[in-house]
Enzyme design. Sequence first.
Site, short mmCIF file in Angstrom:
data_model
loop_
_atom_site.label_atom_id
_atom_site.label_comp_id
_atom_site.label_asym_id
_atom_site.label_seq_id
_atom_site.Cartn_x
_atom_site.Cartn_y
_atom_site.Cartn_z
N ASP A 139 62.13 5.22 24.32
CA ASP A 139 61.88 3.94 24.98
C ASP A 139 62.70 4.00 26.28
OD1 ASP A 139 61.14 1.43 25.74
OD2 ASP A 139 61.65 0.45 23.85
C1 BGC Z 1 59.84 -1.55 26.20
C2 BGC Z 1 58.65 -0.65 25.90
C3 BGC Z 1 57.90 -0.37 27.18
C4 BGC Z 1 58.85 0.26 28.18
C5 BGC Z 1 58.20 0.57 29.51
C6 BGC Z 1 60.71 -0.99 27.32
O1 BGC Z 1 61.64 -1.92 27.72
O2 BGC Z 1 60.62 -1.71 25.04
O3 BGC Z 1 57.81 -1.27 24.97
O4 BGC Z 1 56.81 0.46 26.92
O5 BGC Z 1 59.92 -0.64 28.44
O6 BGC Z 1 57.90 -0.59 30.19
#
Ligand code: BGC
Length: 755
Positions: A232
């Site tokens: 993530d």
């Molecule tokens: C989120 C993800 C997301 C990623 C990119 C993170 O903060 O938890 O779900 O895909 O950011 O935006």
Amino acid sequence: MAIKKPEEQVKAMTLEEKAGLCSGADVWHLKACERLGIGAIMVSDGPHGLRTQRAESDNLGINGSIEAVCFPAACATAASFDRALLYSLGETLGEECLAEGVSVLLGPAMNIKRTPLCGRNFEYFSEDPYLSGELAKDYVKGVQSKGVGVSVKHFAANNQETDRMVVSADVDERAFREIYLSGFETVVKEAKPYTMMCSYNRINGEYSSQNKRLLTDILRGEWGFDGFVMSDWGAVVDRVKGLEAGLELEMPGGDGSTDRQIVEAVRSGALNEAVLDRAVERILRVEEKCRADENNAPGMDIAAGHRKAVEIARECVVLLKNDGDMLPLSGGKKIAFIGEFAEKPRYQGGGSSHIHTTGCTSALKAAAEYGKVTYARGYSLKGSEEDESLLREAVKLAAESEVAVLFVGLPDSFESEGYDRTHMRLPDSHNLLVSEVAKVQPHTVVVLYNGSPVEMPWADEVPAIVEGYLGGEGIGEATADVLFGKVNPSGKLPESFPLRLSDTPSWLNFPGKNRHCRYAEGIYVGYRYYDKKEMPVRFPFGHGLSYTKFEYSGLKTEGVPGEDMTVRVRVKNVGKRTGKEVVQLYVGNRTGRNDFPVRELKGFEKIFLLPGEEREVAFSLGSRAFAFYDEAVSDWRIPGGKYEISVGSSSRDLRVTSFAEAPEKPVKVKITMDTTLGELYENPATRWFVEARIDSLIKKSASGNGSVMGIAPEKETLIRLVSGVPLRGIISMMKITRAQMEGIIDSLNSASGEK
Ligand code: BGC
């Protein structure tokens, strides 16, 4: 010269190039290696539309993203209980990705709704792992049928936003396997996602991003995952440890320092270069499958997408209450729409899933198709306090009308990625509006727009309630179509609506403290908890009404639990309208053990029936439908005995029931001096040993004073009496030596199939 095969590409790369490929080029791209003809593929959020950033990319979306279609969020699509719908949503998203040059869509998000308070629940499917897994699986198949990858997130146990980057989800193995992993397991095994996204949090102390047990032993070893895992955004803690644990790609790209750490670790011998090679090859293999081409992306068809968003939203609306057939409305009446959400619906949530839409037709506008509707704002979305004059105007309009339709729900700031709710209430102004209008207008319908359950103190004061969830940009049209009966509602709640926050299973253990959150409720999440505690809820899991009625009959089971069973049931539309019903199948362990939920969803089918039409619905139940994760053997197991199979219209509206008997099977558990007689008795392979001891006790007591420790020598009582005693504790009682007991243990082990 371009080299085509991933394994050859890896061989041709320098150490620095390989390390570099394991982190992003920027926020949304992987790195290219032009020398070898490797392009830089693009990834995009996800999950219910595209948040693609072109010019200046930034994680927070401050620079905006391209215009795109906002489909219903997973809280809503889960309410469809419709695998085919999720597949088709996936296909559309896959096509949009191709049109925008996106190779990997960052979704589905499929964490379990452990508490209604999680700020990100709107992005997740359900409190139930079976439903989550089934729907996510078809979504993934749909997207990937277009040659576009998905990233199934957030793996795993990311069930809260509070402290999400540091908190440890402290969860027992059974709950971890049955509740928090099994949906992911279904998707990995059956839909073969190109990528997975690890979560930010820790699990029992270890960060997901460097959790070898999670990312390698379970994901690849047990489930056979063959794609790559990305972090993530910003979840990496120790890059080298992460790589060894099975985290191939770090996102987003950074300043190159973690790439250098990888290079140094290989040079110093701390990291085996083969680990890096394997990671690079996994990334390249996925890239090879991706069809999107950023330089040749014609752009998506927004108008067609909008029509699709409406179609999907119609399947997701849940009719919670409809006393006296209040709905559908008939166009000829004096109808008032009240509440600012009627004009400005809330249809998506905040955070990384936020879509830059071209707009959303409101229910107020969409209702024009059905006749004249008057409108009063009722409250202001600017705050949660009531506005006296708006309230007065709304009550007056309601009193002058024949029907009042109130639009209330959760404003943007109430729930979002990044933080959790602290209560389950609607804004005070919304609650007040409902109660005040209900006092003057008996024909009041409440329409809710929210991503997670809310308390409804006024539920008994209004005859009809419609749950619209965060239904995407088509929710206005869908709401009007349902209210006026063009569409017969067929959504079912993918989560329980508790009466109050303090009823929820994690109430005493959420959001935790000192960076730990104890999942003390174990497997009893959602309806598993309310049913076990025999608690009333506002609306149960699986609940959802229709404008027609369905009758269930003729439940038949064929086969034996654990060995491919078929369950058949007949469902008939006995009402006057065509409609869809979600036929739900629940299994309950009735073997006499208390450590099982009362029932668990193990099958569902959505069917369409004309008035008077009857259909047979068949379910095939594999072994998992009856199995639990037995920590004693670190495996899934089906206890022998009785199982209840019920089919019906919701978890608390079960119409037909049958029973089936699972055969007893030896439990392959290692027996030691410490194994108790109770444990031996539970295992059919070793039960004889305990029975023999009990028989001899009964005989001895008959020739003695007729009791055992003052208790009448009855078999069942004696078994309870001795069940906590370990084998080491009966050596002297049996008047044998320790060596003889060791011999007995050997024979017990071979009886249960253990060496
Ligand atoms: C989120 C993800 C997301 C990623 C990119 C993170 O903060 O938890 O779900 O895909 O950011 O935006």
